[in-house]
Design a protein around this motif. Structure first.
Motif, PDB file in Angstrom:
ATOM      1  N   PHE A 145     -21.120  -9.161  16.262  1.00 57.95           N
ATOM      2  CA  PHE A 145     -20.238 -10.310  16.032  1.00 57.95           C
ATOM      3  C   PHE A 145     -19.569 -10.219  14.662  1.00 57.95           C
ATOM      4  N   PHE A 146     -20.364  -9.852  13.607  1.00 56.55           N
ATOM      5  CA  PHE A 146     -19.786  -9.750  12.262  1.00 56.55           C
ATOM      6  C   PHE A 146     -18.792  -8.598  12.157  1.00 56.55           C
ATOM      7  N   ARG A 147     -19.041  -7.506  12.863  1.00 58.16           N
ATOM      8  CA  ARG A 147     -18.088  -6.377  12.842  1.00 58.16           C
ATOM      9  C   ARG A 147     -16.742  -6.785  13.458  1.00 58.16           C
ATOM     10  N   VAL A 148     -16.781  -7.450  14.622  1.00 58.87           N
ATOM     11  CA  VAL A 148     -15.544  -7.876  15.292  1.00 58.87           C
ATOM     12  C   VAL A 148     -14.814  -8.917  14.453  1.00 58.87           C
ATOM     13  N   SER A 149     -15.536  -9.854  13.892  1.00 50.56           N
ATOM     14  CA  SER A 149     -14.913 -10.889  13.059  1.00 50.56           C
ATOM     15  C   SER A 149     -14.304 -10.289  11.809  1.00 50.56           C
ATOM     16  N   VAL A 209      -9.552  -8.612   8.562  1.00 49.32           N
ATOM     17  CA  VAL A 209      -8.787  -7.579   7.840  1.00 49.32           C
ATOM     18  C   VAL A 209      -7.421  -7.400   8.480  1.00 49.32           C
ATOM     19  N   GLY A 210      -7.372  -7.355   9.806  1.00 51.92           N
ATOM     20  CA  GLY A 210      -6.103  -7.185  10.510  1.00 51.92           C
ATOM     21  C   GLY A 210      -5.150  -8.337  10.255  1.00 51.92           C
ATOM     22  N   SER A 220      -5.180 -10.329   7.688  1.00 50.85           N
ATOM     23  CA  SER A 220      -4.798 -10.312   6.273  1.00 50.85           C
ATOM     24  C   SER A 220      -3.681  -9.304   6.029  1.00 50.85           C
ATOM     25  N   LEU A 221      -3.761  -8.156   6.682  1.00 44.27           N
ATOM     26  CA  LEU A 221      -2.713  -7.143   6.531  1.00 44.27           C
ATOM     27  C   LEU A 221      -1.375  -7.653   7.088  1.00 44.27           C
ATOM     28  N   VAL A 222      -1.435  -8.352   8.207  1.00 41.58           N
ATOM     29  CA  VAL A 222      -0.219  -8.920   8.791  1.00 41.58           C
ATOM     30  C   VAL A 222       0.374  -9.956   7.843  1.00 41.58           C
ATOM     31  N   ALA A 223      -0.479 -10.779   7.258  1.00 42.02           N
ATOM     32  CA  ALA A 223      -0.008 -11.814   6.336  1.00 42.02           C
ATOM     33  C   ALA A 223       0.624 -11.198   5.092  1.00 42.02           C
ATOM     34  N   LEU A 224       0.179 -10.011   4.701  1.00 44.29           N
ATOM     35  CA  LEU A 224       0.731  -9.337   3.529  1.00 44.29           C
ATOM     36  C   LEU A 224       1.995  -8.525   3.847  1.00 44.29           C
ATOM     37  N   GLY A 225       2.388  -8.482   5.117  1.00 38.77           N
ATOM     38  CA  GLY A 225       3.630  -7.783   5.463  1.00 38.77           C
ATOM     39  C   GLY A 225       3.428  -6.396   6.019  1.00 38.77           C
ATOM     40  N   PHE A 226       2.239  -6.052   6.415  1.00 38.73           N
ATOM     41  CA  PHE A 226       1.986  -4.729   6.960  1.00 38.73           C
ATOM     42  C   PHE A 226       2.044  -4.712   8.496  1.00 38.73           C
ATOM     43  N   SER A 227       2.805  -5.600   9.068  1.00 40.37           N
ATOM     44  CA  SER A 227       2.880  -5.700  10.526  1.00 40.37           C
ATOM     45  C   SER A 227       3.850  -4.658  11.085  1.00 40.37           C
ATOM     46  N   PRO A 228       3.438  -3.896  12.096  1.00 35.52           N
ATOM     47  CA  PRO A 228       4.360  -2.924  12.686  1.00 35.52           C
ATOM     48  C   PRO A 228       5.479  -3.594  13.486  1.00 35.52           C
ATOM     49  N   THR A 229       5.274  -4.820  13.908  1.00 35.89           N
ATOM     50  CA  THR A 229       6.316  -5.492  14.701  1.00 35.89           C
ATOM     51  C   THR A 229       7.532  -5.871  13.863  1.00 35.89           C
ATOM     52  N   SER A 230       7.356  -6.085  12.573  1.00 38.32           N
ATOM     53  CA  SER A 230       8.511  -6.447  11.759  1.00 38.32           C
ATOM     54  C   SER A 230       9.467  -5.274  11.621  1.00 38.32           C
ATOM     55  N   ALA A 231       8.950  -4.046  11.649  1.00 37.09           N
ATOM     56  CA  ALA A 231       9.814  -2.875  11.581  1.00 37.09           C
ATOM     57  C   ALA A 231      10.580  -2.698  12.893  1.00 37.09           C
TER      58      ALA A 231
END
Length: 195
Positions: A8-12, A17-18, A20-31
């Motif tokens: 459960f902790f690994r999935v959470s 992390v995923g 947080s990366l999207v919130a920082l602008g590392f989303s592949p969909t924006s490209a």
């Protein structure tokens, strides 16, 4: 799905992390989410009539070219004309394939003649072609015109030549074609729609 505490902790953690990366602008969909230009934006719209049958459906052709003197525009899209009273934007399979006919490498774009006994086609100018057709028609009419029938009634029939009239032409053009043909004495007339 059976999940223990460690799993459960690994999935959470991976989800945290995923996101947080999207919130920082590392989303592949924006490209991938960029706007594309509409393909018909810079084209010239021309209304025409489908050349295939007597229904005479309206088509809209879109050409691309900057209208400069030495630039040949090219047709990039054809669709049914939604404002046309006959087809109201729809096209049959033949009408939808007009683009293939226009861009075919086998499309004849100029007059040609194959002389008697020859295996090759020779290119002619339009003036030469029309003069040649008129000369052959006059010679045939002079030789084969039937002026009177058995009873002596004037009939002026020319039975050895026929005329195929385009079914995609307007009523006025078709009317004039028939009048000219009948004035010459032609008996055999038909339209392209029956082919």
């Amino acid at each position: 799905m059976d999940m223990n505490r460690r799993h459960f902790f690994r999935v959470s953690g991976a989800g945290l992390v995923g996101s947080s990366l999207v919130a920082l602008g590392f989303s592949p969909t924006s490209a991938l989410a960029q706007t594309r230009n509409f393909k018909l934006a810079r084209t010239t719209e021309t209304r025409s009539t489908c050349p295939y049958c007597s229904v005479s459906c309206g088509i809209v052709m879109y050409t691309l070219g900057d209208k400069a003197k030495n630039v040949k525009p090219s047709i990039i899209h054809i669709e049914g004309d939604p404002d046309h009273p006959v087809n109201r934007g729809s096209l049959c399979p033949k009408g939808a394939g007009v683009m293939d006919m226009i861009q075919s490498k086998d499309r004849v774009k100029f007059p040609q003649v194959r002389e008697a006994g020859s295996n090759e086609w020779k290119r002619l100018s339009w003036d030469e072609a029309l003069t040649r057709v008129a000369t052959h028609m006059k010679a045939d009419r002079d030789a084969n015109l039937i002026k009177t029938n058995d009873k002596g009634v004037t009939v002026n029939r020319w039975n050895t030549t026929g005329l195929l009239i385009s079914s995609a032409s307007s009523n006025e053009s078709g009317y004039l074609s028939v009048k000219i043909a009948r004035g010459l004495g032609l008996v055999t007339l038909d339209t392209q729609a029956r082919i």
